[in-house]
Design a protein around this motif. Structure first.
Motif, PDB file in Angstrom:
ATOM      1  N   CYS A  25     -12.646  -7.446   1.531  1.00 50.12           N
ATOM      2  CA  CYS A  25     -11.518  -6.824   2.236  1.00 50.12           C
ATOM      3  C   CYS A  25     -12.001  -6.537   3.652  1.00 50.12           C
ATOM      4  N   VAL A  43      -5.574  -6.512  -4.608  1.00 46.74           N
ATOM      5  CA  VAL A  43      -5.458  -5.174  -4.032  1.00 46.74           C
ATOM      6  C   VAL A  43      -6.825  -4.512  -4.140  1.00 46.74           C
ATOM      7  N   GLY A  48      -6.908  -0.460  -0.645  1.00 52.23           N
ATOM      8  CA  GLY A  48      -5.538  -0.935  -0.793  1.00 52.23           C
ATOM      9  C   GLY A  48      -5.239  -2.209  -0.034  1.00 52.23           C
ATOM     10  N   GLY A  49      -6.200  -2.713   0.711  1.00 52.18           N
ATOM     11  CA  GLY A  49      -6.002  -3.946   1.461  1.00 52.18           C
ATOM     12  C   GLY A  49      -6.105  -5.172   0.571  1.00 52.18           C
ATOM     13  N   GLU A  93       2.160   0.994  -7.457  1.00 52.74           N
ATOM     14  CA  GLU A  93       2.704   1.534  -6.211  1.00 52.74           C
ATOM     15  C   GLU A  93       2.760   0.513  -5.078  1.00 52.74           C
ATOM     16  N   ILE A  94       1.761  -0.361  -4.995  1.00 51.66           N
ATOM     17  CA  ILE A  94       1.680  -1.177  -3.769  1.00 51.66           C
ATOM     18  C   ILE A  94       1.544  -2.680  -3.936  1.00 51.66           C
ATOM     19  N   LYS A  95       1.374  -3.213  -5.129  1.00 48.89           N
ATOM     20  CA  LYS A  95       1.066  -4.639  -5.243  1.00 48.89           C
ATOM     21  C   LYS A  95       2.194  -5.562  -4.779  1.00 48.89           C
ATOM     22  N   ILE A  97       3.866  -5.142  -2.125  1.00 46.33           N
ATOM     23  CA  ILE A  97       3.842  -5.156  -0.655  1.00 46.33           C
ATOM     24  C   ILE A  97       2.786  -6.178  -0.220  1.00 46.33           C
ATOM     25  N   PRO A  99      -0.240  -7.953   1.621  1.00 42.12           N
ATOM     26  CA  PRO A  99      -1.393  -7.308   2.254  1.00 42.12           C
ATOM     27  C   PRO A  99      -1.213  -7.040   3.753  1.00 42.12           C
ATOM     28  N   GLU A 101       1.329  -6.152   5.239  1.00 43.34           N
ATOM     29  CA  GLU A 101       2.282  -5.071   5.482  1.00 43.34           C
ATOM     30  C   GLU A 101       1.856  -3.735   4.860  1.00 43.34           C
ATOM     31  N   ARG A 102       0.697  -3.720   4.208  1.00 47.64           N
ATOM     32  CA  ARG A 102       0.271  -2.487   3.544  1.00 47.64           C
ATOM     33  C   ARG A 102      -0.187  -1.512   4.574  1.00 47.64           C
TER      34      ARG A 102
END
Length: 102
Positions: A25, A43, A48-49, A93-95, A97, A99, A101-102
């Motif tokens: 990452c 992820v 979270g990147g 929560e974030i997958k 989105i 990468p 745009e995270r």
């Protein structure tokens, strides 16, 4: 300069400097391609990147002392297996989105 960490942080698989299976990452968290695809789902559990293939540092001094002989890979192992259940909650929560745009 990249550390070129020697193993996957999750499964501890060897990732030597010439490995094309290493993924990083933007903070250089290092995982093998299999863990990134099957466990982490692209992820990073630490930031979270997303992940990208880790570049391979030349082993030969082709130009300007930019090679492994002058700048060797790290030997420091960072084996921190991911808590799969906790990561699943984080993924929820974030997958979806992308990468970028995270």
């Amino acid at each position: 300069m990249l550390e070129l960490r020697p193993t996957c942080e999750h499964c501890n698989r060897a990732l030597p400097p010439e490995s094309t299976e290493a993924r990083i990452c933007s903070y250089e968290c290092t995982f093998c391609a299999e863990c990134v695809d099957r466990v982490l789902e692209n992820v990073c559990p630490n930031c979270g990147g997303g992940f990208a293939p880790r570049p391979v540092r030349p082993s030969v001094n082709w130009r300007g002392d930019n090679y492994l002989g002058k700048d060797p890979a790290s030997t420091l192992i960072k084996h921190r297996p991911v808590d799969v259940a906790a990561h699943a909650k984080f993924l929820f929560e974030i997958k979806k989105i992308p990468p970028e745009e995270r």
